[in-house]
Every structure is written in structure tokens, then in C-alpha cells.
Write an enzyme that holds these catalytic residues in place. Structure first.
Site, PDB file in Angstrom:
ATOM      1  N   ARG A   1      -8.837 -24.145  -6.362  1.00 17.27           N
ATOM      2  CA  ARG A   1      -8.250 -25.429  -5.965  1.00 17.27           C
ATOM      3  C   ARG A   1      -9.040 -26.585  -6.571  1.00 17.27           C
ATOM      4  NH1 ARG A   1      -3.380 -27.186  -4.122  1.00 17.27           N
ATOM      5  NH2 ARG A   1      -3.478 -28.417  -2.223  1.00 17.27           N
TER       6      ARG A   1
ATOM      7  N   THR B   1       5.184 -26.612  -8.981  1.00 14.01           N
ATOM      8  CA  THR B   1       4.304 -25.466  -9.141  1.00 14.01           C
ATOM      9  C   THR B   1       4.999 -24.263  -9.785  1.00 14.01           C
ATOM     10  OG1 THR B   1       3.127 -26.191  -7.196  1.00 14.01           O
ATOM     11  CG2 THR B   1       2.718 -23.982  -7.839  1.00 14.01           C
TER      12      THR B   1
ATOM     13  N   GLU C   1      -3.282 -33.445  -7.539  1.00 21.16           N
ATOM     14  CA  GLU C   1      -3.407 -32.574  -6.357  1.00 21.16           C
ATOM     15  C   GLU C   1      -3.973 -33.287  -5.133  1.00 21.16           C
ATOM     16  OE1 GLU C   1      -1.750 -29.336  -5.592  1.00 21.16           O
ATOM     17  OE2 GLU C   1      -2.469 -29.274  -7.642  1.00 21.16           O
TER      18      GLU C   1
HETATM   19  N1  GLU Z   1       0.310 -28.896  -4.099  1.00 22.75           N
HETATM   20  C1  GLU Z   1       1.067 -27.851  -3.489  1.00 22.75           C
HETATM   21  C2  GLU Z   1       0.214 -26.958  -2.645  1.00 22.75           C
HETATM   22  O1  GLU Z   1      -0.839 -26.590  -3.051  1.00 22.75           O
HETATM   23  C3  GLU Z   1       1.701 -27.005  -4.497  1.00 22.75           C
HETATM   24  C4  GLU Z   1       2.542 -27.825  -5.368  1.00 22.75           C
HETATM   25  C5  GLU Z   1       3.942 -27.649  -5.084  1.00 22.75           C
HETATM   26  O2  GLU Z   1       4.425 -26.512  -5.033  1.00 22.75           O
HETATM   27  O3  GLU Z   1       4.560 -28.672  -4.916  1.00 22.75           O
HETATM   28  O4  GLU Z   1       0.591 -26.610  -1.588  1.00 22.75           O
END
Ligand code: GLU
Length: 614
Positions: free
Chosen positions: A112, A410, A449
Site C-alpha cells: 500500500r 483498480t 491513493e
Molecule cells: N483505493 C481503493 C482501495 O484500496 C481501490 C481503488 C478502487 O478500486 O477504486 O480500496
């Protein structure tokens, strides 16, 4: 690294990269042949499932050359960085779950992104107010230290049989030769055209000629080919130290906005110290028992493993296999509603919060929460969280709070090899297109993020484990899941989709394990997602089904979400063959591939492809 089993075929990538100095959208005739795309593959020797056929082909190439699932997973991920650059890449992060057939152990690696060491809990507060979400997305402020390169090196060192250079080579080739633009890519570019246009480096890379590339044209990314080549030859340190690290920091601190643009882009404080200090973290997987199977997932800093696990534990109180379709869906929605209440209250980066992971996953806690569910009525959201440290039947503890907004982007990949190893890996740059900022001359987008943090406490006066902090990882919903039966590999699944990742994985697991749908049909089935909101989000095909009215009669309500998730998975068939499955329709359909095909209509459990129309 394990003893090398292979030497991946080399092409003259260096020459191609050196020659390709201009980005062009060439006619399709100039492209290399695209591998055929299918959502289902069955056979021996290993399988790959991803959203993209070039990426799946990269994985199969590595498996065919004798590489293992970890080698192939890095190859697929690197190729997705080329062909799905708005969803994933070396400017982002991800979570990796791995079953090792030699040791029979499941391990996880947390790659992460982290907040800069200078970040405070007011990272996204300006003049006493939370920043508007879109302003935070397209900014240097939301860029976390990328974790993907460190994760790749970590997993290759521990379980791979090839080095980074070999794992990156197929992707390097795709970046240098180019890939054929499809409708999804064009649409994603068009959706981002306004903000991409504000950054010359982004515009020149993804909108050659100033427009989103035409479907069927070829997009090359020689800068990324060079970046991969450098990381391959110098090691991953070349990303976290030296000129590339300085370029990343400079881009974040001084976003390279077109002087002619009126867009205000806030700078971030990411520094070379942040990059130098980054490391991927090994974590014990979450584990629960469900209907006699062992279900492993990603622990915090992702909320995926605890939330999927808690919901499954709640559902274990109901015989879903023999329930009506309406009661199955009702219980699925209610279990998810409750599990999200607990996730929001208790889960954040464990280095900064005491996260009761074990207690959230205890059957006793789940039973105390399951008792809230009625067959004939629907809970009112927001449901208050329970207290996993002191479970009491049907009791809530604390104040009910809604689930904050999260994007839905993602990408996810699944690989299994001939030795029986499995990788389930979800990687992201958060929003489609991340921060919108390409590092000039390097060929990749930076993530946004850090917008996964709560900007301010979700409920005033209630502890929020997901506020920003120095070096902290924002809470994720990423849920790569591996299921073992009697200690042997059985099933693996994962999905993109922000917080809907959790519900997609939960729905696919229950459709497959309880309702008996073949994996590809479980993935294709119309989806609904309940995340402790009054209304569940649902796809058009779900809303058009007769179940909608039956669920509404129980008090469920729905709101439209055009598309939820884009899952991939694998299953070990009883006769030893692997089955790989991907989407039939979502995101233009996914790509399942096998090293040695062996039948599409074999044993029980292998379906005709589903008919999802959402
Ligand atoms: N930032 C999201 C997460 O880690 C993933 C990104 C997405 O699927 O929009 O939960």
C-alpha cells in the site's frame, strides 16, 4: 529468490525503445496481433486471469517458459501497467496474497502507498474545511509513496524463480511495440480528458494529437519501456533512489501543469526521504472457516479480509444453499451492511491504531451480529457498529456512521501454476487515471491513493481509524481471497471496485460456494452492493430482475450503479485441471488463459458462459 527454473525469451526491446522517440496512434494494421480473448480457460500447466489479453498473455509466456505463479503475476501486473495504466502501475500500490504449494502456507504482502512523513491528520483540510474531493484527487497532496515496485521485488526475492528484469520483459515489449486501444480505454481517456489536458506529460502520452486515441489505434509508451528496462537492469532501488526518485518528488512538489491551464493543482509534500524509507510489509493473512473451507484474505491495512470474513461468518448462520434466491440475496445484503458498520469503526492502518482483527473475525462476534438479521424485514442504515472486544447478542456499541465515498477502479489478477501455487493480487492507482499526473519522461501516472483516508472524522466525537497520519497507509477495501479445501488449493478470487470490492468478492464466493454457480457464472451474475447505506447499489441487470420487487417487499431499496467490479478467479477442478475465469461483459470482458488447454466442457462445475447484461 528460488532457484531459477527458466530463462524468459528475450527480444530486442532495447533497440525498439531507443528507436521509438515519438508517441503515435498508428492504424491497427501496425499492431502486433492481439491474443484471443475469452472469459474462461481450462487445462493444465497453469492459468492466468486478468482484465486484459496482453497482460494475461505475458503471464502465460512466463509460465510456459517454466516460471512460477509469482513470476507470472509480476509479469501480468507489469503488463497491466502498460495496457491498464489508468487502473494500476508502478506509480501505485496493491495487495498480494500467495498460496505456496511447497509449504502449504498462505502469505500476504502489503504494498500500500504511504502518506508523507510530514502529513498530519489535517492533510486534506484547508481553512478549517475538508477539501472538495475532486480537488484532492487531481493534486500532489493525494500522491502516496508508491508501493508496487517494492512489492514486486519483495515477492520475487521470496518466492520467485526469475529476477525483476525477466519478469518485466514481456511488459517492456508491449510498452515498446504498443497495444491496441479498445473502447474501454478510449472511454476512460475521454472521461479524464479535461484533467489530462492540464498536464502536458499526461496529454502527450495518452492523447496523442490532443484527443483520446481511436479504438483500434496503437498506443506506445517508450518512456515506460525505458523505465522498466532501467528497473530491470539496476534493481528496484533505481525507483526509490536516484534520478527517478527525484523526478517523482519534483513532480509531486511542483505539479507540471500547462502554463496555459487555469486548473489549480495543489502541490504535495512527498520527499526523497519518503521514497527511501518505503518498504512492502509481510502480514499474516486473515483466516476464517466457512462451510468447512479455509478462507484466507488480506489483513489491515486493507479492510478486505476482515470485512469479507466477518460477513461470511455472519452468513454461516443461514443455510444459503437451500434458501430461496430472495432470502439468499436478502441475507447477503444484510450481512454486508453489518460488516461495513464494523469495518468503518474499527479498521485502519494497524501501525497507527489498535485494530481488533482477530476479534472481528471470531465466530462469536459474527453470531452476536447475525442476530440482528430478520428474514422478513431490513435493518435501517446506518447500522451502529458492534464491539468485537465484548460481543453481546444483538447489541450495538457506539454511534452509527455512514460509509465514506470511495472510487471504483483498480485491477485484479489471478495466477496459478503447475506446482499448485496461487497468486491473487489487486493493484491500483486509486481513481481511474489516479492523480492525472504523469511523471514527465517516465511513462507512468502517479496515484491519488491518499484520498482513501477520511478527510475529517466521519462522525464527530467518534474515533476514526482512517484519518491521515505521517507515513500512514490509507484503509483499503482490496480483498484478494484464496480458499483451501482440506489444505489443498480450491478457489481464488479478487476484484477492483473501491469499497464494492468487498461486496463483489463476497457475492462471488457465496454464488459459487453456496448457490453452486460455476465460477464464470458467479463472476458474471448481476451484482448488488450494500455498504451500510439506506439503499444498496445495483447493476441494471439486477434491477431488472424479478428479485428486485421481492427484496423491496422485505424493505430493501436500490439505487443504480452501472457497473460493479471486474473480478477474476481460478478454481482447481477435481481432476487436477485449473479453471480460470474472468468477466464476460464488464469492462469489455476479461481474459482467461491456460498454458495447455484441455477441454471447455469437462467435469461438473464448468459452465456455459453467463449472460450478464449490466
Ligand atoms: N483505493 C481503493 C482501495 O484500496 C481501490 C481503488 C478502487 O478500486 O477504486 O480500496
Amino acid at each position: 529468490m528460488r532457484t531459477s527454473r527458466i530463462s524468459v525469451g528475450v527480444c530486442a526491446v532495447a533497440a525498439i525503445v531507443a528507436a521509438a522517440s515519438v508517441l503515435v496512434a498508428a492504424p491497427a494494421a501496425a499492431a502486433t496481433e492481439r491474443p484471443a480473448k475469452s472469459p474462461l480457460a481450462v487445462g493444465y500447466g497453469g492459468v492466468v486471469a486478468s482484465v486484459d489479453e496482453d497482460a494475461s498473455a505475458a503471464g502465460v509466456e512466463v509460465l510456459r517458459a517454466g516460471g512460477n505463479a509469482v513470476d507470472a503475476a509480476v509479469a501480468v501486473a507489469a503488463a497491466l501497467g502498460v495496457t491498464e495504466p489508468y487502473s494500476a502501475g508502478i506509480g501505485g500500490g496493491g495487495y498480494f496474497v500467495y498460496y505456496d504449494a511447497r509449504t502449504h502456507r498462505v502469505s500476504t504482502v502489503d504494498g500500500r502507498e504511504t502518506a508523507p512523513f510530514t502529513a498530519s491528520d489535517k492533510l486534506f483540510v484547508e481553512n478549517g474545511k475538508p477539501l472538495p474531493f475532486p480537488d484532492a484527487v487531481t493534486s500532489g497532496l493525494s500522491v502516496g509513496t508508491p508501493g508496487t515496485p517494492a512489492l514486486w521485488q519483495n515477492v520475487l526475492d521470496r518466492w520467485g524463480s526469475i529476477g525483476l528484469a525477466d519478469a518485466l520483459r514481456p511488459a517492456e515489449r508491449v510498452a515498446a511495440h504498443g497495444f491496441v486501444v479498445d473502447q474501454t480505454f478510449r472511454q476512460q481517456t475521454a472521461d479524464n480528458a479535461d484533467r489530462f489536458a492540464a498536464f502536458p506529460a499526461t496529454r502527450d502520452l495518452f492523447m496523442p494529437g490532443g484527443q483520446p486515441p481511436a479504438v483500434g489505434s496503437v498506443l506506445r509508451n517508450p518512456d515506460l519501456a525505458r523505465t522498466y528496462q532501467m528497473m530491470g537492469s539496476q534493481g528496484v532501488g533505481a525507483f526509490y533512489r536516484g534520478q527517478l526518485a527525484s523526478d517523482i518528488v519534483d513532480t509531486v512538489q511542483h505539479p507540471p501543469v500547462d502554463p496555459a491551464s487555469t486548473r489549480m493543482v495543489r502541490p504535495g509534500k512527498l520527499s526523497t526521504t519518503d521514497l527511501l524509507a518505503y518498504h512492502a510489509v509481510s502480514r499474516e493473512p486473515t483466516q476464517i472457516s466457512y462451510r468447512g473451507l479455509d478462507v484466507y484474505g488480506m489483513p489491515p491495512s486493507s479492510s478486505g479480509g476482515t470485512t469479507v470474513g466477518e460477513a461470511l461468518n455472519i452468513l454461516e448462520n443461514t443455510d444459503l444453499a437451500h434458501a430461496s434466491q430472495t432470502q439468499y440475496l436478502h441475507h447477503y445484503l444484510e450481512a454486508s451492511r453489518i460488516a461495513f458498520a464494523d469495518r468503518n469503526r474499527w479498521v485502519g492502518d494497524p501501525a497507527y491504531n489498535v485494530v481488533p482483527t482477530r476479534q472481528l473475525l471470531s465466530q462469536r462476534f459474527a453470531d452476536s451480529r447475525a442476530c440482528l438479521i430478520s428474514d422478513s424485514s431490513t435493518l435501517t442504515s446506518p447500522v451502529a457498529p458492534g464491539d468485537p472486544l465484548r460481543p453481546r447478542d444483538c447489541a450495538s456499541a457506539g454511534v452509527a456512521a455512514p460509509t465514506p465515498y470511495e472510487g471504483q477502479n483498480t485491477t485484479n489478477l489471478t495466477v496459478a501454476d503447475k506446482w499448485g501455487d496461487i497468486v491473487e493480487y489487486t493493484l491500483t492507482i486509486e481513481q481511474t487515471g489516479g492523480s492525472g499526473i504523469v511523471v514527465p519522461g517516465r511513462g507512468f501516472l502517479l496515484n491519488n491513493e491518499l484520498t482513501d483516508f477520511s478527510f475529517t472524522p466521519v462522525t464527530p466525537g467518534v474515533p476514526d481509524p482512517n484519518l491521515p497520519g505521517p507515513g500512514k497507509r490509507p484503509r483499503s477495501s482490496i480483498s484478494p481471497t484464496i480458499v483451501l479445501r482440506d489444505g489443498q488449493p480450491y478457489l481464488a478470487v479478487g476484484s477492483p471496485g473501491g469499497a464494492t470490492i468487498i461486496t463483489t468478492v463476497l457475492q462471488v464466493l457465496t454464488e459459487r460456494l453456496d448457490r453452486g454457480l460455476p465460477l464464470v457464472d458467479a463472476i458474471a451474475a448481476p451484482r448488488a452492493s450494500q455498504r451500510n447505506a439506506t439503499a444498496s447499489e445495483a447493476e441494471p441487470a439486477f434491477l431488472a430482475s424479478p428479485e428486485r420487487a421481492r427484496l423491496e417487499a422485505l424493505g430493501q431499496t436500490f439505487t443504480l450503479n452501472p457497473e460493479i467490479g471486474a473480478a477474476t478467479g481460478v478454481e482447481r477442478l477435481p481432476d487436477g485441471r485449473w479453471l480460470a475465469a474472468a468477466e464476460t461483459v464488464r469492462r469489455g470482458g476479461g481474459s482467461a488463459m491456460v498454458v495447455t488447454p484441455a477441454g471447455h466442457t469437462p467435469v461438473e462445475g464448468v459452465p456455459t458462459v453467463g449472460s450478464h447484461s449490466g
